[in-house]
Structure formats: C-alpha cells, structure tokens
Design a protein around this motif. Sequence first.
Motif, PDB file in Angstrom:
ATOM      1  N   ARG A  91       2.554   7.236  -7.009  1.00  0.00           N
ATOM      2  CA  ARG A  91       1.905   8.430  -7.529  1.00  0.00           C
ATOM      3  C   ARG A  91       2.906   9.376  -8.157  1.00  0.00           C
ATOM      4  O   ARG A  91       2.620  10.114  -9.078  1.00  0.00           O
ATOM      5  CB  ARG A  91       1.210   9.207  -6.407  1.00  0.00           C
ATOM      6  CG  ARG A  91      -0.046   8.580  -5.882  1.00  0.00           C
ATOM      7  CD  ARG A  91      -0.686   9.482  -4.853  1.00  0.00           C
ATOM      8  NE  ARG A  91       0.064   9.466  -3.595  1.00  0.00           N
ATOM      9  CZ  ARG A  91      -0.070  10.406  -2.665  1.00  0.00           C
ATOM     10  NH1 ARG A  91      -0.877  11.427  -2.858  1.00  0.00           N
ATOM     11  NH2 ARG A  91       0.615  10.322  -1.544  1.00  0.00           N
TER      12      ARG A  91
ATOM     13  N   PRO B 279      -7.269   1.437  -6.340  1.00  0.00           N
ATOM     14  CA  PRO B 279      -6.387   0.729  -7.267  1.00  0.00           C
ATOM     15  C   PRO B 279      -6.564  -0.773  -7.154  1.00  0.00           C
ATOM     16  O   PRO B 279      -7.043  -1.285  -6.146  1.00  0.00           O
ATOM     17  CB  PRO B 279      -4.998   1.144  -6.805  1.00  0.00           C
ATOM     18  CG  PRO B 279      -5.161   1.464  -5.361  1.00  0.00           C
ATOM     19  CD  PRO B 279      -6.540   2.009  -5.207  1.00  0.00           C
TER      20      PRO B 279
ATOM     21  N   PRO C 257      -0.129  13.035   1.736  1.00  0.00           N
ATOM     22  CA  PRO C 257      -0.578  11.673   2.037  1.00  0.00           C
ATOM     23  C   PRO C 257      -1.931  11.370   1.399  1.00  0.00           C
ATOM     24  O   PRO C 257      -2.648  12.275   0.989  1.00  0.00           O
ATOM     25  CB  PRO C 257      -0.683  11.689   3.565  1.00  0.00           C
ATOM     26  CG  PRO C 257      -0.856  13.106   3.927  1.00  0.00           C
ATOM     27  CD  PRO C 257      -0.215  13.931   2.862  1.00  0.00           C
ATOM     28  N   CYS C 258      -2.245  10.083   1.334  1.00  0.00           N
ATOM     29  CA  CYS C 258      -3.504   9.676   0.724  1.00  0.00           C
ATOM     30  C   CYS C 258      -3.904   8.313   1.260  1.00  0.00           C
ATOM     31  O   CYS C 258      -3.156   7.708   2.013  1.00  0.00           O
ATOM     32  CB  CYS C 258      -3.347   9.589  -0.791  1.00  0.00           C
ATOM     33  SG  CYS C 258      -2.243   8.248  -1.253  1.00  0.00           S
ATOM     34  N   PHE C 259      -5.075   7.861   0.838  1.00  0.00           N
ATOM     35  CA  PHE C 259      -5.498   6.508   1.182  1.00  0.00           C
ATOM     36  C   PHE C 259      -5.301   5.628  -0.031  1.00  0.00           C
ATOM     37  O   PHE C 259      -5.702   5.976  -1.131  1.00  0.00           O
ATOM     38  CB  PHE C 259      -6.977   6.516   1.568  1.00  0.00           C
ATOM     39  CG  PHE C 259      -7.252   7.285   2.827  1.00  0.00           C
ATOM     40  CD1 PHE C 259      -7.921   8.484   2.780  1.00  0.00           C
ATOM     41  CD2 PHE C 259      -6.817   6.815   4.054  1.00  0.00           C
ATOM     42  CE1 PHE C 259      -8.177   9.198   3.942  1.00  0.00           C
ATOM     43  CE2 PHE C 259      -7.068   7.522   5.211  1.00  0.00           C
ATOM     44  CZ  PHE C 259      -7.739   8.720   5.162  1.00  0.00           C
ATOM     45  N   THR C 260      -4.717   4.492   0.176  1.00  0.00           N
ATOM     46  CA  THR C 260      -4.509   3.609  -0.965  1.00  0.00           C
ATOM     47  C   THR C 260      -5.360   2.360  -0.897  1.00  0.00           C
ATOM     48  O   THR C 260      -5.482   1.632  -1.869  1.00  0.00           O
ATOM     49  CB  THR C 260      -3.044   3.166  -1.070  1.00  0.00           C
ATOM     50  OG1 THR C 260      -2.631   2.708   0.216  1.00  0.00           O
ATOM     51  CG2 THR C 260      -2.166   4.318  -1.494  1.00  0.00           C
TER      52      THR C 260
ATOM     53  N   ALA D 279      -9.324   7.361  -3.733  1.00  0.00           N
ATOM     54  CA  ALA D 279      -8.044   6.744  -3.349  1.00  0.00           C
ATOM     55  C   ALA D 279      -6.895   7.454  -4.031  1.00  0.00           C
ATOM     56  O   ALA D 279      -7.045   8.005  -5.124  1.00  0.00           O
ATOM     57  CB  ALA D 279      -8.048   5.272  -3.728  1.00  0.00           C
ATOM     58  N   GLU D 280      -5.742   7.430  -3.366  1.00  0.00           N
ATOM     59  CA  GLU D 280      -4.489   7.999  -3.899  1.00  0.00           C
ATOM     60  C   GLU D 280      -4.648   9.452  -4.290  1.00  0.00           C
ATOM     61  O   GLU D 280      -3.988   9.938  -5.210  1.00  0.00           O
ATOM     62  CB  GLU D 280      -4.008   7.188  -5.105  1.00  0.00           C
ATOM     63  CG  GLU D 280      -3.599   5.795  -4.710  1.00  0.00           C
ATOM     64  CD  GLU D 280      -3.083   4.990  -5.880  1.00  0.00           C
ATOM     65  OE1 GLU D 280      -3.148   5.479  -7.023  1.00  0.00           O
ATOM     66  OE2 GLU D 280      -2.623   3.872  -5.640  1.00  0.00           O
ATOM     67  N   SER D 281      -5.545  10.136  -3.595  1.00  0.00           N
ATOM     68  CA  SER D 281      -5.710  11.540  -3.944  1.00  0.00           C
ATOM     69  C   SER D 281      -6.005  12.408  -2.742  1.00  0.00           C
ATOM     70  O   SER D 281      -5.264  13.335  -2.459  1.00  0.00           O
ATOM     71  CB  SER D 281      -6.826  11.677  -4.972  1.00  0.00           C
ATOM     72  OG  SER D 281      -7.131  13.025  -5.149  1.00  0.00           O
ATOM     73  N   THR D 282      -7.088  12.104  -2.054  1.00  0.00           N
ATOM     74  CA  THR D 282      -7.500  12.978  -0.964  1.00  0.00           C
ATOM     75  C   THR D 282      -6.631  12.767   0.262  1.00  0.00           C
ATOM     76  O   THR D 282      -6.340  11.639   0.636  1.00  0.00           O
ATOM     77  CB  THR D 282      -8.952  12.675  -0.586  1.00  0.00           C
ATOM     78  OG1 THR D 282      -9.689  12.570  -1.795  1.00  0.00           O
ATOM     79  CG2 THR D 282      -9.531  13.790   0.259  1.00  0.00           C
ATOM     80  N   ALA D 283      -6.231  13.893   0.860  1.00  0.00           N
ATOM     81  CA  ALA D 283      -5.408  13.789   2.059  1.00  0.00           C
ATOM     82  C   ALA D 283      -6.272  13.485   3.261  1.00  0.00           C
ATOM     83  O   ALA D 283      -7.390  14.008   3.382  1.00  0.00           O
ATOM     84  CB  ALA D 283      -4.681  15.102   2.277  1.00  0.00           C
ATOM     85  N   PRO D 284      -5.782  12.660   4.170  1.00  0.00           N
ATOM     86  CA  PRO D 284      -6.557  12.329   5.361  1.00  0.00           C
ATOM     87  C   PRO D 284      -6.977  13.557   6.155  1.00  0.00           C
ATOM     88  O   PRO D 284      -8.047  13.571   6.768  1.00  0.00           O
ATOM     89  CB  PRO D 284      -5.598  11.460   6.172  1.00  0.00           C
ATOM     90  CG  PRO D 284      -4.654  10.908   5.178  1.00  0.00           C
ATOM     91  CD  PRO D 284      -4.531  11.926   4.105  1.00  0.00           C
TER      92      PRO D 284
ATOM     93  N   ARG E  12       2.396   1.841  -3.278  1.00  0.00           N
ATOM     94  CA  ARG E  12       1.404   2.384  -4.200  1.00  0.00           C
ATOM     95  C   ARG E  12       1.282   3.885  -4.006  1.00  0.00           C
ATOM     96  O   ARG E  12       1.115   4.645  -4.966  1.00  0.00           O
ATOM     97  CB  ARG E  12       0.045   1.729  -3.955  1.00  0.00           C
ATOM     98  CG  ARG E  12      -0.689   1.397  -5.228  1.00  0.00           C
ATOM     99  CD  ARG E  12      -2.028   0.797  -4.890  1.00  0.00           C
ATOM    100  NE  ARG E  12      -1.838  -0.519  -4.249  1.00  0.00           N
ATOM    101  CZ  ARG E  12      -1.603  -1.642  -4.913  1.00  0.00           C
ATOM    102  NH1 ARG E  12      -1.555  -1.651  -6.225  1.00  0.00           N
ATOM    103  NH2 ARG E  12      -1.450  -2.779  -4.269  1.00  0.00           N
ATOM    104  N   GLY E  13       1.375   4.286  -2.754  1.00  0.00           N
ATOM    105  CA  GLY E  13       1.353   5.716  -2.482  1.00  0.00           C
ATOM    106  C   GLY E  13       2.536   6.418  -3.133  1.00  0.00           C
ATOM    107  O   GLY E  13       2.404   7.498  -3.704  1.00  0.00           O
TER     108      GLY E  13
ATOM    109  N   ASP F  51       0.835  -1.208   0.000  1.00  0.00           N
ATOM    110  CA  ASP F  51       0.000   0.000   0.000  1.00  0.00           C
ATOM    111  C   ASP F  51       0.863   1.249   0.000  1.00  0.00           C
ATOM    112  O   ASP F  51       0.614   2.221  -0.714  1.00  0.00           O
ATOM    113  CB  ASP F  51      -0.903   0.011   1.235  1.00  0.00           C
ATOM    114  CG  ASP F  51      -2.079  -0.925   1.082  1.00  0.00           C
ATOM    115  OD1 ASP F  51      -2.705  -1.269   2.101  1.00  0.00           O
ATOM    116  OD2 ASP F  51      -2.364  -1.307  -0.073  1.00  0.00           O
TER     117      ASP F  51
END
Lengths: 528, 303
Positions: free
Chosen positions: A17, B283, A455-458, B254-259, A13-14, A10
Amino acid sequence: MGKQIVELLDQLRGLWRFHWHAVATAWIIAIMGFSIVYLMPDSYQAKAKVYVDTESVLRPLLQGIAVQRDVTTQMNMMSSMLLSRPTLERVIHETGLDVRAQNIRDQEKLIEDLKTKIDLESSGHSNTFTITYKDKDPELARNVVQTLLDVFMEDTVGIKRTDAGMASKFLQEQIKEYEKRLVEAEDRLAEFKKRNVGLMPGQSGDYYTRLQNLITSVENLRSRYNVLDGRRAEIRKQLSGEAPTFGGEKGMPSPIDEQLVQSRARLDQLLVQYTDKHPEVVALREQIARLEKDKAEGRNKPSGPVVMTTTTSDGRTVPMVNVNPVYQNLRLTLSQTDAEMAEVRTQMNDQERQIAELRSKVNTIPDVEAQLAQLNRDYEVNKTQHAARLQRLESARISGEADESADQTKFKVVEPPVKPKLPVGPKRPLMLAAVLAVALGGACGVAFLLDQLRPCFTSTEALKKAINLPVLGSVSDVRYGAPLRWWRKSAPMVMWSMGLLVCVFVASVIAVQRLSPAVRALLGLGVA
Amino acid sequence: MSIVEKAISKRRAQAAAGAPSQSAVRMPQPEIPVPESESLTAGAASQMPDGTGGPKAQIEVDIARLRSIEAIAPEYADARITDEFRRIKWPLLRPLLALEPSDGFGSGREIMVTSSVPEEGKTFVTLNLALSIAHEKDCTVLLVDADVAKPKLTRTFEAQDRRGLTDLLVDKSLDLYDVILKTSIEGLWFLPAGYSNPLAPELLASHRLKDIMQQIAARDPRRVILFDSPPLLATNEAQALGQHIRNVLMVIRAESTAPALVAEALAALGEGKQVSCILNRAPRNLSNSYYGSYYNYGQNNKT
C-alpha cells in the motif's frame, strides 16, 4: 508451510500500500547519503613505530642490587599517561591544534576528540609500540605523532628518574630523622652522665669498691691526723714548757741534736705515709743512725748564745735571746704540722662528705646504672638504624646511577612519522554501499512502519482470523476502463525506480574514485 | 453480453415473436404467478398474490448505463463478479427463506447491508447482490435505498424525484405500491430514499418501518428486502435501522479499513444480530486468479 507463505504474501500486500512512500524514502536517503559521502574530506594517517628493548644487558647484573622496573607495566602506565590531560594539552599547544578552538568548551572537545582518535597499539611479542593518528590535514597528523613520540620518550625517562628521586628523597628524610634521634640520644646520654657524674660506674670502679676506698682513706687520714695532733702537742709542750734557753748539759742543743730531732720528726712524718721500705725512710734512718753515732762520738759541741729578736704570734717583739735554731725549728715544725693538720682535716671532711653522699645514694646508683644501660641501648639502636638507612641510600643511588648510565629500557624509533601523501580514508565505495543498504532498508522500514500504524485486511483468511463472524466471501477489485500502460502500473514503476537508484549508486562509486580530487578542489574542500 | 442482457433480449424476442419461450436459459414454472407484463415501458400493473396488484410505476434499468457509471462490474470481469456474488448470496438466503414470518424482527426477510466507514462499496455490493438475488428462482428482491442523506442508489436509478422511504414513513396514508417501483429487471423492485429529512434516524427507528416490512412480507412472502444503509460509524441511521433488522451484511474494504474500526462498528450494532462479512475490493491473490480464469475460459468457449 504453504499457509505461512500465504500469510507472508498477505503481509507484503499490506506493505505494498505504501510503495510510493518507500520509494520516496529510499531516494531521499540515497541522495543525501551519497552527497555526504562525496563531500567528506579525505583523512590522512601518520604512523610511528617504536621498538622497546627490554632484553637489557644490565638486568641480570642489577638483579638483587638495585630496584627493577617492569617494562610491561611501564608501558601500560605509559599509554594511560600518554592520553592524559596534561600531555594532550601539550600536544595541542605544540602542534597548533589549539587555534581551532575558540573557547574553553571547544578546547575540551578538542582534547576529547584527540583522546579517541589517537591509536596506541602494543604488540607484546616483538616489543613494538605503534602510535597512529588520522586527520584531514596530513602535516598536522605527522606533527601530532611526532609530538607524542617526543613526549613518550621524555616521560618514560622522567618516570624512572622521578621514582628514583622520590625514593632517595624519602631515604634522605629518613636518614635526617634518625640522625636527629641519634643526636638526641647522645645528648641525653651526655646529660645523664653529667648529672650523675660521680656515680658513673666506669670512673672509679664499682660503687662499693669506691665506698670502701673512701672509708679506708678516711681512716688513714684520721690516723695521720692523730699523729700530727700528737706531734703538735708534743711540740707545743716543748715550746711552752721548755725554757727558751737551752743550755747546760743540755744547754743549747747542738747541731747534731737539732738535726737528730729534725730527722726523727721527719722520720715519724714519713712513717705515717710510707712504709719502712720507702727510699726516703731508708735514707732518713741512715741519717739518724749516723747522727746518733756522731753524737755518741762526742762531736756535739754547743754553740754560744745568740741574741736575736723575733716577733711572736701576738705581735710582741721579744728578744730572740732564747731563740735557738732548735726553737726555730720547733716553731717551724709546729706551723708545718698545723698546716698539715689543716690539710688532712680538709681532706678528711671532704672524704667523709663523699662517704655520706655515697651512702645516701645507695639506692639510686643501681637505678642510674640501669638507666644508663637503657640510654646506651637506645643510642645503639638509633645508631644501627641510621647506619642501615645510609646503606640503603647508597644502594639506591647506585641503582639510579645504573639506570641513568646504562639506560635500562632502550627506545628506538623504528619508523618515524612522515607526512602522508595519500589519504587512507574514508573508504568511499564502502560507505556508498552502506548508504544504499540504509536507503533500501529505510524504505522497507517506512513501509513496514506505516503498515503497522494503519493496519488493514488483505484477504478473507485474515478477516476470518480477526473476526468471529462468518465471512461469506470476497468481491474482487475490478478496474474500469482500458488496461493500464506499463508505466502506469505500480509494480514495474517501483522496480524501475529502484533500478535507477542502483545505477546512481554505481555511478557515484565510479565518480568517487576518479573525480574526487578535482571535484573537491572545485568545492574548495581540504587539501588535495 | 451479460446473462441479464441475454435474458432480456430473449424475452423481447419472445414477446415480439409471440412464441412460447424456448431459450437456452430455461425459465422454470414459478410457484407464484409471475407478473405478465414484460414490457420495458412503464405502466402495466401486475397481479400480486394478495390480489392488490403490485407496484404501479416502473422504471427502466439499463445495464449498459449502469456499467458506464461503474455501478456494476465491467464486462471482462462480469463473470467473476457474478460468481462471487452467487457465493455470497446463497449462505445469506438459506436461513432467510427458511424462517417463519413472525420472528420478532420485522418479518425476518430483511437484509441490511452496511459498513463501518463510508466509501467501502456498500452501494455496489447492495446493487449487485440485488441483481443476483433477482435471478433466483425461489425468491424476488426489493431494493431499498435507506441512505437518506446520500441516496446514491436512488441517483443510480435516476429516481431522485420520486417519492420514497421517508415519504412512506411520514405519511401513513400512503400505500406501499404507490411508492415502490418495479424495474425492467425481472424480480427486482426498488424503493427510493425519498426526500431528505433531518429526522431520518427517528423515522427509521419507528414502528412504521416495521409495519411496512410486515406488510410487504404479508403481500409477498417470497420477497427479500435488501436495505442499503449508511455506514455505522458515520451516522445513527444504521443503528436505527438495525432495531428492526436481524440480518446484517457487513462490507469491509480490503487494504483500507482498519480492524479497529470494524470492531467499533460491530459493537455499535448491538446484540442479537446475525452478522456476516464480506471483503470488498479484494486484491487478486491465488484463490482469486484461479477462480476467475476458469470461468473466463468457459465464457470464451460459449461465444
């Protein structure tokens, strides 16, 4: 374990980007780095080896006699001295390095550079000392090492000499000082003696002995004086009371009588001073005895009156009708006696005075003796110190001569510095590999950094962990349109890009080995 | 062909044939009278439980067109997306349908679909969720485009010129079914956004919306209302909307928005909400790929 792998994936994957950022970084670093490595000037190394012979023949001989110098400490001192400012200034001046510096600040920097670039190694066992220096100009490198070598040899001798010189200088100063003290002590002693001249013990015995002698002498003089005085009175009596004429039975004294009187007077005189055993006294007694014998035998015939003038003491001229030899004699004797008395009186007075003086100094004489003893001791001490220092100076001089003459620490240049023909560095392939590693590392670093910043969620797992709310699921990312050609897909492109980078690296390595001098000549860099 | 398309074509065939429905996809007997008119053309009124009839107008929804404008998934991924939405909708619907109408929050049948920042895929999620819920046997869905400033859904349905939510809110005399539209997809109704109004947040916050929701619930107890709302951090409309709606579905890309943004948005929502999240544009990872291929395998077998 599986969970960690999933988490790791994960995370990757981050990072993914920013894959294009990473690729760009890698390429930029690589290109820049490769260029720098390629364009770096070659560096040449000049090296000199010196052998230091500490197993000297002299060492056992000089042990205990002369001052030893520990060669190891000497060496350490040497290496710190070798890299000192004055030495380095000499080096940059003599090798012409200082033309590279335009102002004071540049010169400072030059010296600092030199300090770090000159390499000194000493291997303790075989007593070999190596001086190395690297520079892009081979001639200069050799010069620097040669100069250092010369300085090294000069200074090691210089240290010893200066040391010995300093030691001897010190000793000489000390000696001078003690000499001065000695002289002062002597002066004091002399002056003291002068001041207390009569009181010096050695001159005429002890104080009391002297006093006694003086008293005895005065007594003797007094008795003599008395005798003389008596005689004088007697003679006066004879002179004044007696008629100037001597006649009759008595009449004019006969020569024998006169002689007898004279002799007796003389005898008396002698007896005051001398004993009966004195030769003169003995002779005189014999004479008197003869004269008496002659007189007794009647050979004594008076002589006729003689008229003579004589001048009396008060200036009258009287006819010396009454003067007879006896009278003359008497008068002569009188004046002699007077003179003697005066003499004795003077002596007496003098000696009495001396006695008085001695008596007055009865207290000071012991003090004087004590002082004298002290001065003598001072003098002795100074003398011994002075002698000791002279001794040491002598010893140091011997050691110095020994050092110089025998050259205790032998220096031998095992390998003189030569102008290097081939460069010793830089190690380009290694540096190129390092650049590549840095490029790749930098790429990863950039990606990582950006991931941290944005940061992001993967995955739903990450989301579930981060948020306390129910995560119902995920909707897949779908791609509309026809499937991508391979050159449009990111992952293969990145791989191809990296692959290309590695190829460039390999090509650079080969190029650096083969074409380096030619290219550098083309670019006008440095010496081939 | 998708399931929806197949269902539609079958119905057409049935309608044409006049035969009783004999399709592979069985249609269970509804508890409520299903609107009889299956026709694709606008016009026919339908019977509602309260007898009022239902929406007067109907619009056509062409799946192929939707696919072409990328409003729903492409064909190859259709099965996967459908399954994913099924997984999402059931946990969402269960508590919804169990609740009594009067709960303090409107009618309790509303779901607000929102996100923290724009471009997270709310519209996509709302539309596909609506389509998915429309296939439910036990309920139907009203899709409301509450994003007055950017009425994307309205554009997708090509209903820009029609009256919509804002009209309803402003004009109290309007009847619901004058504005709500039926669609050619069974079970799916649509309420456009309406004309753009600068006071939209206030309108949305007003009691009128609550009344509307309660009206709908009263007329059609089995209808779930799905609101496509603007992003929480971009405007206040979402917050305004949130005054009346208890169930919130948060869409996170996903893979974009910051927490941090998500946290901020959640904070902006306020207290007392039932918030659930989904990860959009996720993904392909291990769970995804396995899941997808199984159904693809199944599909291939069928055709």
